[in-house]
Design an enzyme around this catalytic site. Structure first.
Site, PDB file in Angstrom:
ATOM      1  N   TYR A 145       0.857  -1.183   0.000  1.00 48.02           N
ATOM      2  CA  TYR A 145       0.000   0.000   0.000  1.00 48.02           C
ATOM      3  C   TYR A 145       0.892   1.232   0.000  1.00 48.02           C
ATOM      4  O   TYR A 145       1.859   1.300   0.763  1.00 48.02           O
ATOM      5  CB  TYR A 145      -0.888  -0.006   1.254  1.00 48.02           C
ATOM      6  CG  TYR A 145      -1.808   1.184   1.393  1.00 48.02           C
ATOM      7  CD1 TYR A 145      -2.834   1.425   0.481  1.00 48.02           C
ATOM      8  CD2 TYR A 145      -1.670   2.065   2.468  1.00 48.02           C
ATOM      9  CE1 TYR A 145      -3.695   2.507   0.628  1.00 48.02           C
ATOM     10  CE2 TYR A 145      -2.534   3.147   2.628  1.00 48.02           C
ATOM     11  CZ  TYR A 145      -3.540   3.367   1.706  1.00 48.02           C
ATOM     12  OH  TYR A 145      -4.387   4.438   1.858  1.00 48.02           O
ATOM     13  N   ASP A 167       9.102   2.781   0.057  1.00 48.76           N
ATOM     14  CA  ASP A 167       8.036   3.346   0.874  1.00 48.76           C
ATOM     15  C   ASP A 167       8.257   2.882   2.309  1.00 48.76           C
ATOM     16  O   ASP A 167       7.926   1.761   2.674  1.00 48.76           O
ATOM     17  CB  ASP A 167       6.663   2.917   0.353  1.00 48.76           C
ATOM     18  CG  ASP A 167       5.531   3.581   1.137  1.00 48.76           C
ATOM     19  OD1 ASP A 167       5.801   4.116   2.233  1.00 48.76           O
ATOM     20  OD2 ASP A 167       4.391   3.555   0.656  1.00 48.76           O
ATOM     21  N   LYS A 212       4.137   8.392   9.359  1.00 45.53           N
ATOM     22  CA  LYS A 212       3.861   7.740  10.635  1.00 45.53           C
ATOM     23  C   LYS A 212       4.828   8.143  11.758  1.00 45.53           C
ATOM     24  O   LYS A 212       4.626   9.200  12.349  1.00 45.53           O
ATOM     25  CB  LYS A 212       3.744   6.233  10.429  1.00 45.53           C
ATOM     26  CG  LYS A 212       2.548   5.943   9.484  1.00 45.53           C
ATOM     27  CD  LYS A 212       2.095   4.516   9.399  1.00 45.53           C
ATOM     28  CE  LYS A 212       0.772   4.414   8.655  1.00 45.53           C
ATOM     29  NZ  LYS A 212       0.793   3.798   7.357  1.00 45.53           N
TER      30      LYS A 212
HETATM   31  C1  LIG Z   1       0.136   4.285   6.041  1.00 43.13           C
HETATM   32  C2  LIG Z   1       0.901   4.093   4.790  1.00 43.13           C
HETATM   33  C3  LIG Z   1       0.800   4.995   3.716  1.00 43.13           C
HETATM   34  C4  LIG Z   1      -0.203   6.132   3.707  1.00 43.13           C
HETATM   35  O1  LIG Z   1       0.030   7.038   4.713  1.00 43.13           O
HETATM   36  P1  LIG Z   1      -1.182   8.017   5.173  1.00 43.13           P
HETATM   37  O2  LIG Z   1      -0.537   8.929   6.145  1.00 43.13           O
HETATM   38  O3  LIG Z   1      -2.229   7.109   5.764  1.00 43.13           O
HETATM   39  O4  LIG Z   1      -1.678   8.691   3.954  1.00 43.13           O
HETATM   40  C5  LIG Z   1       1.629   4.838   2.637  1.00 43.13           C
HETATM   41  N1  LIG Z   1       2.509   3.818   2.580  1.00 43.13           N
HETATM   42  C6  LIG Z   1       2.617   2.916   3.574  1.00 43.13           C
HETATM   43  C7  LIG Z   1       3.637   1.837   3.475  1.00 43.13           C
HETATM   44  C8  LIG Z   1       1.804   3.010   4.702  1.00 43.13           C
HETATM   45  O5  LIG Z   1       1.893   2.087   5.652  1.00 43.13           O
END
Ligand SMILES: *Cc1c(COP(=O)(O)O)cnc(C)c1O
Length: 432
Positions: free
Chosen positions: A142, A237, A270
């Protein structure tokens, strides 16, 4: 009706599904979401006043637990100086410097407000910097909800993806190629077919959005080699893994095993906001200087580098940078995972678990999965029963079998022991 049920009913009248992010609605596991009243340390209390040991921690950011005194102090101090200026501050420079000191793959970083925004901007930057359009992503990873990333595999490698959400025109995902995670042969085939048109390959190095699945070393090494060979950028990511699996993120974990390893662009979120809306993306100077106002790739944000969020992020990074922090957090997470595994084994359940730093995953499966299809072989009614068994006993894990778990430095040995005991009881009910 109890307080959670009443609130949920009220919420559903004014907010679609009663929630502001879908997984919170408990649709996968059934039942009523717990509305949080307050949180402190490793716990939150729901609207009924019931205490839960929290293994979500806002889906990762609360690595110090809730309401860490040093972070609260920094935020309170910042609030008194103003909430937002729309002009640069020293604090955002300090945060940028702190991030760059922890992740040597980057020379420059730009701050934004959410992981979605960071990932979306990183893809635009990769496309702008390479002058190419096509991108690779992996099934089960994601990267936020930008249109081009809400996509599932098409039929075969010659065709590109199909949207996974209504409202995303097929043309918008026609440049996104979706591959199977950890499949080296398919990766090689994709580069052989499309290598010269690829702007980037985006990957969660340890995927936390299909529970907890590591990219194997050979797979990661091949990702790096193929990107370099074909002039595509490797986009890590690390929104979830950054400052969570290790101080230097998953890239530090891979660099330990693969000498000289580094991604080209890193996406963060995060933990760097410590629970406030803050995210970032960064990379080498030559790539980052493609961004406006220096270069042709546009990117902007009214609240970017917000002074309260950056105070929260800086205080959080200062705490996790203290000597021994990650050793203690890793040991704590490991003890949870070992405890759960032993309890499941005692009941003769198929069970496998893995962890890195303060992030873990467990599976009601006979082997650790390596890709999304394998994760989804989990017996979901059984997982749901376990989820509710734990919830009833005051242990809050993700309400979906494809999400990772998070331990904070506020989780004590006693919290972990209580959790394992709750799991032991819940496992007993899974037998038939
Ligand atoms: C949570 C997450 C996102 C999106 O971040 P948001 O702050 O919810 O928009 C993107 N990539 C990864 C790997 C994530 O865990």
């Amino acid at each position: 009706m109890d307080q959670n049920e009443q609130l949920f009913e009220r919420a559903r009248r004014c907010i679609p599904g009663g929630v502001n992010s879908p997984v919170r609605a408990f649709r996968a596991v059934g039942g009523t979401p717990r509305f949080v009243q307050r949180a402190q340390g490793a716990y939150f209390w729901d609207a009924n006043g019931k205490r839960h040991i929290d293994y979500i921690g806002s889906w990762g950011p609360m690595i110090l637990g809730h309401g860490h005194p040093a972070v609260v102090e920094a935020v309170q101090k910042a609030v008194l100086e103003g909430f937002s200026y729309g002009a640069p501050t020293e604090r955002e420079v300090e945060l940028a410097e702190a991030i760059l000191a922890l992740m040597p793959s980057m020379d420059m970083v730009r701050l934004v407000s959410s992981g979605t925004e960071a990932a979306m901007s990183a893809i635009r930057l990769a496309r702008g910097a390479t002058g190419r359009s096509k991108i690779i992503k992996f099934e089960g990873c994601y990267h936020g909800h930008a249109d081009a990333l809400l996509v599932k595999a098409g039929s075969g490698l010659a065709t590109f993806g199909n949207p996974t959400s209504a409202g995303v025109p097929p043309e918008v995902v026609q440049h996104t190629l979706v591959l199977e995670y950890n499949n080296v042969a398919q990766l090689e085939e994709a580069f052989a077919l499309h290598g010269s048109e690829l702007a980037c390959l985006a990957i969660e190095p340890i995927a936390g959005n299909m529970n907890f699945v590591r990219a194997s070393l050979p797979f990661m090494q091949r990702c790096r080699e193929l990107c370099t060979q074909h002039g595509a950028l490797l986009v890590f990511d690390e929104v979830m893994t950054g400052f969570r699996v290790a101080l230097g993120g998953a890239q530090a974990v891979y660099a330990r095993a693969i000498p000289g390893f580094a991604p080209d662009i890193t996406v963060m979120g995060k933990v760097i906001g410590g629970g406030m809306p803050l995210a970032a993306f960064g990379g080498p100077r030559a790539i980052m200087e493609q961004l406006a106002p220096l270069g042709p790739v546009y990117q902007a944000g009214t609240l970017s580098g917000n002074p309260v969020a950056t105070a929260c992020g800086l205080a959080t990074l200062a705490e996790i940078s203290k000597p021994g922090f990650f050793d203690a957090l890793s040991a704590s997470t490991r003890s949870l995972v070992d405890g759960l595994s032993a309890a499941a084994q005692a009941e003769g359940l198929p069970f496998n678990a893995d962890c890195e730093g303060g992030m873990f995953g467990f599976f009601l499966l006979p082997e650790l999965p390596h890709n999304y299809a394998q994760v989804m072989k989990t017996d979901s009614p059984r997982f749901n029963k376990l989820f509710h068994g734990l919830l009833d006993r005051g242990v809050y894990i993700a309400p979906a079998l494809y999400e990772a778990g998070f331990v904070s430095s506020a989780h004590s040995a006693n919290d972990i022991a209580q959790t394992v005991e709750a799991a032991r009881e819940a496992f007993k009910t899974l037998q038939n």
